[in-house]
Design a protein around this motif. Structure first.
Motif: not given
Lengths: 193, 193
Positions: A94, A177, A181
């Motif tokens: 991030n 995202q 993951e």
DNA sequence: GTCTATATCTCGATAGAC
DNA sequence: GTCTATCGAGATATAGAC
């Protein structure tokens, strides 16, 4: 009083330097240009940084501190090791996406002769968060039987690789995202028993 | 006749440049020094390379060609995809260890503004071996359901990471081979169904 | 602390003889 | 093609007034 304080001045010098180094390289960026874009004079720049090299190293240390502060914010030693691992991984990515110039600069710096100018103890200081987590994982015997330096290096590489892919492909935030993951799962499978 | 042929001359210029760039960076290496260490005059260097930038890019292309030639030697399209994958992985690492300056230079170049000066079709040319293998793997449906660009990037990253670890730790040749095998297994598990 | 002005140096690139 | 000699530009760093 519109004028900047001392801290603000070194800040705007380093910020201008970062932007220019990433775009034109250390070589292609004259100190005069850094000063101009920071809104200070050439003489002022050399008042705060004795040499150009010193400026570059100071910038590197500042950027790494910013990254580490961000990771520390999202790290709780009371959490399960797997959760802590997840947090470091996800928040590293991030941060790298929110601070692309900074992340690029770190790698640019690593592959330059400037790396040799960083004081040795600085690297220790920087790696505390990661070392602490690794030690805990070793203690709990959840890692595959491999050298921890290898595991640490491979995990870092995964983060660099994932970053590169995400920057190159232009995914929506949601898909991004999902990819993070997925890469995290691959990485965990890779290093955990 | 002890004097060099033209090819030998560009060769020794590029070889000297490689050594110096890795040690002192693009910036820290004057063309005059490259010429001296290559055993030619300054004027001769600029006879073969119009500018310093052109020299740097030419060196990059040459180094990548050497790597690709090495991989091509150890690649047989008749082999099973898993075998071919193994060969690329293992021989990439072997090459990186036998040619450390060259491997470092590739990464140094990638994180520099010089990267933008490489003609676009050059990258296609360079990635033929990898793309061919990936396409075959997709056709045989043995990869996990992830974007192939992500898979390719992660594999590259594993190679960079493994290289970094092996260079940093000082293992015997035998232990080194064990580590390479182990990392290869991790990588295969990571990307294969 | 900040600026202007400038010293000093080095580098990339060229000119021109051979 | 190769060399010597050199130009001109632009870089880092300093000096000194304010």
């Amino acid at each position: 009083m519109i004028s900047q304080s001392n801290i603000e001045k070194t800040d705007s010098i380093l910020s201008a330097a970062l932007r220019l180094f990433v775009k034109y390289g250390f070589h292609g960026t004259p100190t005069s240009r850094i000063a101009t874009e920071a809104g200070v004079s050439n003489g002022t720049l050399f008042h705060y940084f004795k040499t150009k090299d010193e400026l570059i190293v100071a910038l590197y240390i500042r950027v790494k501190e910013q990254l580490n502060a961000y990771l520390a914010e999202h790290q709780d030693e009371k959490d399960d090791v797997r959760v802590r691992f997840r947090n470091i991984f996800v928040h590293s990515i991030n941060w790298s996406l929110k601070n692309r110039e900074e992340f690029y600069f770190i790698q640019q710096f690593h592959f330059s002769p400037m790396l040799a100018l960083v004081p040795a103890d600085e690297f220790e200081r920087q790696s505390k968060i990661h070392v602490g987590l690794m030690q805990e994982a070793v203690k709990q015997k959840i890692l595959k039987p491999l050298p921890i330096e290898l595991i640490a290096t491979l995990v870092s590489s995964q983060i660099y690789g994932l970053h590169q892919y995400l920057v190159g492909s232009d995914l929506s935030v949601g898909k991004q995202q999902k990819m993070i993951e997925a890469a995290l799962e691959l990485t965990l499978e890779m290093i955990l028993k």
